[in-house]
Design a protein around this motif. Structure first.
Motif, short mmCIF file in Angstrom:
data_model
loop_
_atom_site.label_atom_id
_atom_site.label_comp_id
_atom_site.label_asym_id
_atom_site.label_seq_id
_atom_site.Cartn_x
_atom_site.Cartn_y
_atom_site.Cartn_z
N SER A 49 31.28 49.25 30.28
CA SER A 49 32.06 48.25 31.01
C SER A 49 31.65 46.83 30.64
O SER A 49 32.47 45.91 30.67
N ARG A 65 33.68 45.43 27.63
CA ARG A 65 35.13 45.25 27.72
C ARG A 65 35.50 43.78 27.87
O ARG A 65 34.74 42.98 28.43
N TRP A 81 37.15 41.63 29.93
CA TRP A 81 37.70 41.65 31.28
C TRP A 81 38.74 40.56 31.51
O TRP A 81 39.58 40.68 32.40
N ASN A 82 38.68 39.51 30.73
CA ASN A 82 39.73 38.49 30.84
C ASN A 82 41.08 39.06 30.45
O ASN A 82 42.11 38.78 31.07
N VAL A 127 41.86 42.26 30.62
CA VAL A 127 42.22 43.21 31.67
C VAL A 127 42.82 42.48 32.87
O VAL A 127 43.82 42.92 33.44
N GLN A 128 42.21 41.37 33.24
CA GLN A 128 42.71 40.60 34.38
C GLN A 128 44.11 40.06 34.09
O GLN A 128 44.98 40.10 34.97
N LEU A 160 38.94 42.04 40.30
CA LEU A 160 38.37 42.24 38.96
C LEU A 160 36.90 42.63 39.06
O LEU A 160 36.44 43.55 38.36
N GLU A 161 36.13 41.94 39.93
CA GLU A 161 34.72 42.26 40.09
C GLU A 161 34.54 43.66 40.67
O GLU A 161 33.64 44.41 40.26
N ARG A 180 36.56 46.11 40.23
CA ARG A 180 36.89 47.02 39.12
C ARG A 180 35.70 47.18 38.19
O ARG A 180 35.39 48.30 37.74
N ARG A 181 35.02 46.10 37.92
CA ARG A 181 33.83 46.17 37.06
C ARG A 181 32.73 46.99 37.71
O ARG A 181 32.08 47.82 37.06
#
Length: 215
Positions: free
Chosen positions: A127, A130, A132-133, A135-136, A146-147, A149-150
């Motif tokens: 994770s 990844r 994450w930007n 993904v968001q 988002l947090e 999800r992480r």
């Protein structure tokens, strides 16, 4: 509750960043030994290796990179690296992998002069690796979502790691029990063989002494 989850995720991300960042000095020599950093990764897990070095190509040092796991799978080999480099790959097995640097010194330079390359290394997996930007942006998640999800993916990875360790412990226990059983039967066989050999020697000596009329 959301603020607590956000704080927890931030703390986890902070400590993960500290644990993964390394600064090393790779000495240069005409016959150098590789300097390796080892990490463990699960099967089918994304790994991103970020490298930042000083120096430049043609400065008398040639810094080579080699990434290989303990099973023998080669993920990347690149010669004469300098500046910033990022390597991404997906692991093939549950195994340790080595990120190795070898710094060759040009023969026209005096080897007595101690020179080296400074390397800043960061290894992210699962994770943490990844984007994450992205993904968001793709899923239109709020920062708190988002947090969460992480944290969820990180928790899943920890659970999978514990499950892998549990399975490995079970295999090792089965191997130990099988080895103990084999050693036990081997010991019994050795004892029976020694007893049989002793009985045979006694009978042989009795027969020998009778022939010689000693007894």
């Amino acid at each position: 509750m959301r603020s607590y989850a956000y704080l927890l995720a931030s703390v986890l991300a902070f400590f993960m960043a500290i644990a993964s960042a390394l600064h090393i000095e790779v000495a240069s020599s005409q016959n150098p030994a590789p300097v390796c950093i080892r990490d463990f990764v699960q099967e089918e897990q994304l790994v991103v290796v970020s490298i930042k070095t000083d120096g430049k190509v043609g400065d008398g040092q040639r810094l080579d990179l080699h990434i290989v796991d303990s099973i023998g799978n080669e993920y990347r080999r690149k010669n004469d690296i300098a500046g910033t480099l990022k390597v991404a790959f997906t692991s093939h097995h549950n195994a340790a992998f080595d990120v190795c640097f070898t710094n060759f010194l040009d023969r026209k330079y005096n080897e007595n002069n101690k020179v080296f390359r400074e390397v800043e290394l960061e290894i992210e997996s699962g994770s943490a690796a990844r984007d994450w930007n992205a993904v968001q942006a793709a899923e239109k998640l709020k920062p708190v979502e988002l947090e969460l999800r992480r944290v969820q993916e990180l928790t899943t990875e920890i659970a999978n790691e514990l499950q892998y360790l549990k399975g490995r412990e079970e295999r090792m226990r089965d191997t130990n029990e099988s080895t103990n059983a084999r050693v036990q039967w081997f010991s019994i066989g050795v004892i029976i063989s020694l007893v049989g050999l002793g009985v045979w020697q006694i009978q042989y000596l009795r027969h020998y002494f009778k022939i010689k009329h000693i007894i």
